[in-house]
Design a protein around this motif. Structure first.
Motif, PDB file in Angstrom:
ATOM      1  N   MET A   5      50.572  47.314  71.319  1.00 12.08           N
ATOM      2  CA  MET A   5      49.859  46.569  70.267  1.00 12.08           C
ATOM      3  C   MET A   5      50.803  46.343  69.097  1.00 12.08           C
ATOM      4  N   ALA A   6      50.889  45.113  68.607  1.00  8.57           N
ATOM      5  CA  ALA A   6      51.823  44.792  67.545  1.00  8.57           C
ATOM      6  C   ALA A   6      51.371  45.436  66.240  1.00  8.57           C
ATOM      7  N   ASN A   7      52.371  45.874  65.452  1.00  4.98           N
ATOM      8  CA  ASN A   7      52.070  46.457  64.142  1.00  4.98           C
ATOM      9  C   ASN A   7      51.642  45.362  63.169  1.00  4.98           C
ATOM     10  N   THR A   8      50.605  45.631  62.425  1.00  2.00           N
ATOM     11  CA  THR A   8      50.154  44.668  61.411  1.00  2.00           C
ATOM     12  C   THR A   8      50.591  45.155  60.035  1.00  2.00           C
ATOM     13  N   ILE A   9      51.030  44.212  59.216  1.00  2.00           N
ATOM     14  CA  ILE A   9      51.488  44.545  57.872  1.00  2.00           C
ATOM     15  C   ILE A   9      50.287  44.565  56.935  1.00  2.00           C
ATOM     16  N   LYS A  10      50.111  45.665  56.264  1.00  2.00           N
ATOM     17  CA  LYS A  10      48.983  45.797  55.336  1.00  2.00           C
ATOM     18  C   LYS A  10      49.197  44.879  54.127  1.00  2.00           C
ATOM     19  N   LYS A  11      48.167  44.080  53.823  1.00  2.00           N
ATOM     20  CA  LYS A  11      48.262  43.182  52.680  1.00  2.00           C
ATOM     21  C   LYS A  11      48.210  43.972  51.376  1.00  2.00           C
ATOM     22  N   GLN A  12      48.947  43.493  50.398  1.00  2.00           N
ATOM     23  CA  GLN A  12      48.858  44.069  49.057  1.00  2.00           C
ATOM     24  C   GLN A  12      47.686  43.411  48.324  1.00  2.00           C
ATOM     25  N   VAL A  13      46.947  44.221  47.594  1.00  2.00           N
ATOM     26  CA  VAL A  13      45.721  43.752  46.938  1.00  2.00           C
ATOM     27  C   VAL A  13      46.008  43.428  45.480  1.00  2.00           C
ATOM     28  N   VAL A  14      45.567  42.240  45.059  1.00  2.00           N
ATOM     29  CA  VAL A  14      45.716  41.800  43.667  1.00  2.00           C
ATOM     30  C   VAL A  14      44.324  41.649  43.067  1.00  2.00           C
ATOM     31  N   LEU A  15      44.084  42.367  41.950  1.00  2.00           N
ATOM     32  CA  LEU A  15      42.806  42.260  41.235  1.00  2.00           C
ATOM     33  C   LEU A  15      43.016  41.400  39.987  1.00  2.00           C
ATOM     34  N   ILE A  16      42.308  40.271  39.907  1.00  2.00           N
ATOM     35  CA  ILE A  16      42.387  39.352  38.762  1.00  2.00           C
ATOM     36  C   ILE A  16      41.150  39.562  37.906  1.00  2.00           C
ATOM     37  N   VAL A  17      41.373  39.944  36.637  1.00  2.00           N
ATOM     38  CA  VAL A  17      40.262  40.231  35.715  1.00  2.00           C
ATOM     39  C   VAL A  17      40.330  39.244  34.555  1.00  2.00           C
ATOM     40  N   ASP A  18      39.378  38.332  34.480  1.00  2.00           N
ATOM     41  CA  ASP A  18      39.340  37.347  33.387  1.00  2.00           C
ATOM     42  C   ASP A  18      37.924  36.787  33.291  1.00  2.00           C
ATOM     43  N   ASP A  19      37.426  36.639  32.071  1.00  2.28           N
ATOM     44  CA  ASP A  19      36.072  36.113  31.906  1.00  2.28           C
ATOM     45  C   ASP A  19      36.006  34.602  32.083  1.00  2.28           C
ATOM     46  N   ASP A  20      37.168  33.940  32.140  1.00  2.00           N
ATOM     47  CA  ASP A  20      37.209  32.483  32.311  1.00  2.00           C
ATOM     48  C   ASP A  20      37.343  32.156  33.799  1.00  2.00           C
ATOM     49  N   PRO A  21      36.335  31.545  34.421  1.00  2.00           N
ATOM     50  CA  PRO A  21      36.401  31.261  35.868  1.00  2.00           C
ATOM     51  C   PRO A  21      37.518  30.284  36.223  1.00  2.00           C
ATOM     52  N   VAL A  22      37.856  29.355  35.308  1.00  2.00           N
ATOM     53  CA  VAL A  22      38.932  28.397  35.591  1.00  2.00           C
ATOM     54  C   VAL A  22      40.264  29.121  35.689  1.00  2.00           C
ATOM     55  N   THR A  23      40.498  30.043  34.751  1.00  2.00           N
ATOM     56  CA  THR A  23      41.748  30.816  34.781  1.00  2.00           C
ATOM     57  C   THR A  23      41.838  31.635  36.057  1.00  2.00           C
ATOM     58  N   ARG A  24      40.714  32.272  36.457  1.00  2.76           N
ATOM     59  CA  ARG A  24      40.740  33.059  37.701  1.00  2.76           C
ATOM     60  C   ARG A  24      41.050  32.163  38.894  1.00  2.76           C
ATOM     61  N   MET A  25      40.453  30.979  38.900  1.00  2.00           N
ATOM     62  CA  MET A  25      40.673  30.054  40.025  1.00  2.00           C
ATOM     63  C   MET A  25      42.143  29.640  40.093  1.00  2.00           C
ATOM     64  N   LEU A  26      42.738  29.302  38.937  1.00  2.00           N
ATOM     65  CA  LEU A  26      44.144  28.871  38.920  1.00  2.00           C
ATOM     66  C   LEU A  26      45.066  30.005  39.331  1.00  2.00           C
TER      67      LEU A  26
END
Length: 698
Positions: A1-22
């Motif tokens: 079974m091929a080894n899978t690379i664990k994804k790094q997790v990024v948490l984006i915290v912002d009250d502006d939904p447009v900024t989070r989307m960008l």
């Protein structure tokens, strides 16, 4: 079974939904998993669920702000290992210090530069991952050294020879056939570290004190190794012995240096970043205070750099920044002042942010020395930049502060250097200015005026005065020029001379201009209905309004709402504004003409005065500037210029209006020259609505 690379997790915290989307769009890749939170409270929940590798945390949020949220996140499981980057529009030193005190790893300033944003996050992730690996390796190394000798040596304190493992010879670059002595081993130690090791050995010999130190070894091929040496001293069979182990930690040191680089240096220009610069400035202040010395801080800003980015793209802008950094380096490196500094001269130059650079100059004895370097820097930018087969011309504006005359702390010196640089911009750019208290007071007054202007616009403190325009033959009122006035609550009635430049530079002129246009059209339409006369109203357009794409819609909407006949609205535009970008100007002028409005060139003869544009632009009126009218009676040249303008307008079938007519003699000459209309104090001052209504009635 091929080894899978664990994804790094990024948490984006912002009250502006447009900024989070960008942010999410910029970072989306197969290597990253993106998690979003709209508040500090939500961030704590998402952090506990997903345990991110990096958190991008907005500072200014309702409820829990970024600083408090950062401190809370650090206390959670895996909070100590996660990289937390503050995303902030704040730029004060105190805010930056508060960010790091609350546990931030780094910070990114708004507005975000999207092409660089993704790379910055990737580099921080890389640095944080390396830091975690180093921590893990350190624990493994400690366990391994407790159960086994890696590279080891022994010495009985009496013989000059060392007993050592075979790997020890390879590490030092010696042949295994030779006998290794304490003296020959010490010769391999870096000269800067040798004293430290000798002191440790003496304490081991005379005080029987073991040691654990790090130092550098210079191998026979010239390469440098970082080693960690740990020792243990024992007394066996009537003899003291010391046993030591060496571990090659070069890769770890290189990783630490790389992490330090990302933390303290700008990856684009290789210059110290804001964080390192602030530390350097604090050190310079402490040193100057201790030695009662003086130093200079230069604040450099590239002139019109935004135009380069907007026109040619950020890849060209980045290359301009790199070449600019190199030019600044070379100027500073060549300076005798900086050559006397106690550390690397390149570290006297830093990239503060964007297109802003700083230079520290030590041991200043004369202000003339600083001025000489400032002139050298300005001269270095006189040559064009050759990038991607393009010749780009960039200049710099330089603000200079001196310690201790202009400030005693980091925040004050930076603020005053910025004020001086801003003053250099106002002086026409491509120059340097020393800070002065009067300059600071001037800036404070400007900021107060800007704040007052915003209040004036919201509270409708503005008024429109009207100055009549008279037919030269019948002396009947044919038009009215709308003129802005500001009834300031404490300073009284102000003309545009006091505030229009600030309104232009801050963009407030757009809202003010739209208000004037609507008020003037509504009022003149009322006078037209009351008198039955088709009075024309002239409204000045600023350069900022004229370049806005919505001008056409604004004029059309104003005419529709007020019911003013289009042919009775005349828009006045200066030559400078009209010729700024002819590719956009000509279509806009023709579109305005299709609406039926009239177009006039204000202050004709004082701008470019190029006759070629008159045949291409749909102009109706030329306004003769008051500078040609003031001395028209006594100055034959002014009279000749006025005559030329009138004849030119007559040949092109344009109307002429003379501004600033203040005497009957001036009016008589202009009438003889053929000028069609007059405007000036001789006939009427600008009047408020009630007084002008009385004038129109009579």
């Amino acid at each position: 079974m091929a080894n899978t690379i664990k994804k790094q997790v990024v948490l984006i915290v912002d009250d502006d939904p447009v900024t989070r989307m960008l942010m999410t769009q910029s970072l989306t890749s197969t290597e990253l998993e993106i998690v979003e939170a709209a508040s500090g409270e939500d961030a704590i929940v998402q952090f506990s669920l997903h345990k991110p590798d990096i958190t991008l945390l907005d500072v200014s949020m309702p409820g829990m702000n970024g600083f408090e949220c950062c401190a809370r996140l650090r206390a959670l499981p895996k909070g100590a290992e996660c990289a937390i980057v503050m995303v902030t529009a704040l730029d004060d030193v105190e805010d930056i210090e508060q960010a790091f005190e609350s546990g931030a790893t780094d910070f990114i300033t708004k507005p975000l530069k999207w092409p660089l944003f993704r790379h910055r996050v990737r580099y921080i992730l890389k640095a944080n991952r390396t830091l975690q690996e180093l921590s893990l390796n350190k624990n493994k190394l400690a366990k391994a050294q407790s159960i086994a000798n890696l590279v080891y040596w022994e010495w009985d304190f009496e013989s000059e020879f060392l007993e050592c493992s075979s790997d020890m010879f390879a590490m030092l670059g010696f042949s295994k056939e030779i006998n290794l002595t304490v003296r020959s081993a010490l010769k391999k130690v870096h000269p800067e570290d040798r004293t430290k090791l000798i002191i440790a050995l003496k304490q081991a010999v005379y005080e029987k004190q073991s040691y654990d130190i790090e130092y550098r070894i210079i191998r026979s091929d010239g390469s440098v190794l970082f080693v960690n040496e740990r020792t243990d001293i024992s007394f066996e069979y009537g003899q003291w012995r010391i046993v030591g182990t060496l571990h090659d930690i070069t890769s770890r040191k290189q990783s630490e240096q790389e992490i330090t680089y990302y933390a303290y240096y700008d990856t684009l220009t290789d210059l110290p970043n804001r964080r390192l610069f602030i530390e350097q400035l604090e050190t310079a202040i402490a040193s100057a205070k201790r030695h009662q010395a003086q130093f200079a801080l230069m604040f450099l800003d590239l002139d019109r750099f935004k135009y380069i980015n907007d026109t040619y793209g950020h890849h060209i802008g980045d290359e301009v920044l790199c070449q600019s950094a190199q030019r600044i380096r070379e100027c500073v490196r060549d300076s005798d002042l900086v050559a006397k500094a106690n550390y690397d001269t390149d570290n006297r130059v830093a990239r503060l942010a964007g297109d802003e650079f700083t230079v520290l100059l030590d041991d200043i004895s004369k202000v003339e020395q600083v001025a000489e370097i400032a002139n050298r820097l300005i001269g270095a930018f006189s040559a064009p930049f050759f990038i991607s087969e393009k010749h780009l011309h960039i200049s710099i504006s330089v603000g200079i502060t001196l310690y201790p005359d202009d400030g005693h702390n980091v925040q004050t010196l930076l603020q005053h250097a910025d004020v001086a640089m801003y003053h250099a911009k106002e002086k026409g750019r491509n120059n340097y200015q020393f800070f002065s208290e009067s300059m600071n007071n001037y800036l404070k007054l400007r900021l107060e005026m800007e704040n007052d202007l915003r209040i004036a616009l919201s509270e409708q403190q503005f008024e429109v005065y009207y100055q009549p325009q008279y037919d030269a033959e019948s002396m009947a009122i044919v038009g009215l020029e709308a003129l802005l006035r500001w009834r300031h609550p404490t300073k009284g009635l102000l003309t545009p001379n006091y505030f229009i430049e600030i309104a232009e530079s801050t963009g407030l002129i757009l809202g003010i201009g739209d208000w004037v246009l609507m008020q003037a059209c509504r009022q003149v339409r009322q006078w037209q209905k009351e008198s039955g006369c088709a009075y024309r109203v002239a409204v000045n357009l600023s350069a900022s309004q004229f370049t806005q794409s919505y001008l056409l819609d604004t004029v059309r909407k104003t005419l529709d709402e007020t019911g003013l006949p289009p042919e009775t609205l005349e828009l006045e535009i200066t030559e400078t504004a009209m010729l700024k970008d002819t590719a956009e100007t000509i279509p806009l002028l023709f579109s305005l003409k299709k609406l039926g409005v009239r177009l006039a060139i204000d202050d004709f003869g004082t701008g470019y005065s190029s006759l070629s544009y008159l045949k291409n632009f749909p102009i109706d009126t030329l306004k003769i500037d008051r500078t040609f009218v003031e001395e028209i009676v006594t100055n034959s040249k002014d009279c000749a210029i006025a005559q030329t303008i009138v004849q030119l307008a007559d040949n092109l079938q344009l109307c002429t209006i003379a501004e600033g007519v203040e005497t009957s003699e001036q009016a008589d000459i202009l009438r003889k020259l053929g000028c069609a209309e007059f405007q000036g104090f001789y006939f009427s001052h600008p009047l408020p609505v009630p007084q002008l209504s009385l004038l129109l009635e009579h």
